[in-house]
Design a protein around this motif. Structure first.
Motif, mmCIF file in Angstrom:
data_model
loop_
_atom_site.group_PDB
_atom_site.id
_atom_site.type_symbol
_atom_site.label_atom_id
_atom_site.label_comp_id
_atom_site.label_asym_id
_atom_site.label_seq_id
_atom_site.Cartn_x
_atom_site.Cartn_y
_atom_site.Cartn_z
ATOM 1 N N GLY A 149 57.268 62.637 24.259
ATOM 2 C CA GLY A 149 56.861 61.394 24.918
ATOM 3 C C GLY A 149 57.481 60.172 24.278
ATOM 4 O O GLY A 149 57.945 59.261 24.969
ATOM 5 N N ARG A 150 57.510 60.128 22.941
ATOM 6 C CA ARG A 150 58.137 58.996 22.252
ATOM 7 C C ARG A 150 59.631 58.943 22.542
ATOM 8 O O ARG A 150 60.203 57.868 22.711
ATOM 9 N N LEU A 171 61.152 60.083 25.295
ATOM 10 C CA LEU A 171 61.361 59.663 26.678
ATOM 11 C C LEU A 171 61.078 58.180 26.885
ATOM 12 O O LEU A 171 61.680 57.543 27.746
ATOM 13 N N GLU A 172 60.157 57.619 26.105
ATOM 14 C CA GLU A 172 59.873 56.193 26.203
ATOM 15 C C GLU A 172 60.937 55.343 25.531
ATOM 16 O O GLU A 172 60.975 54.138 25.718
ATOM 17 N N GLY A 173 61.792 55.956 24.737
ATOM 18 C CA GLY A 173 62.845 55.218 24.059
ATOM 19 C C GLY A 173 62.476 54.739 22.676
ATOM 20 O O GLY A 173 63.217 53.976 22.066
ATOM 21 N N ASP A 174 61.312 55.155 22.166
ATOM 22 C CA ASP A 174 60.890 54.740 20.829
ATOM 23 C C ASP A 174 61.590 55.521 19.730
ATOM 24 O O ASP A 174 61.582 55.105 18.574
#
Length: 61
Positions: free
Chosen positions: A40-41, A43-46
């Protein structure tokens, strides 16, 4: 969704897995939760894929 609510949901899922499935199910749910968090991180770009591929010496620079 706030981080507190997400943490509460994750804790409840781990609690149910531990109660109904035993320690092995608890570990499986915890591991899959950690993988889901990292994906998830990412995919969010974090996070970058390079964060996992760099050596320790390169991270310090």
């Amino acid at each position: 969704m706030s981080m507190a609510v997400a943490g509460m949901i994750a804790g409840m899922a781990l609690g149910f897995a531990g109660y109904f499935g035993g320690f092995g199910a608890f570990l499986l749910v915890a591991a899959l939760g950690a993988v889901g968090f990292v994906v998830g991180r990412f995919l969010e770009g974090d996070m970058d894929l390079g964060d996992f591929l760099r050596s320790r010496g390169e991270r310090r620079r």
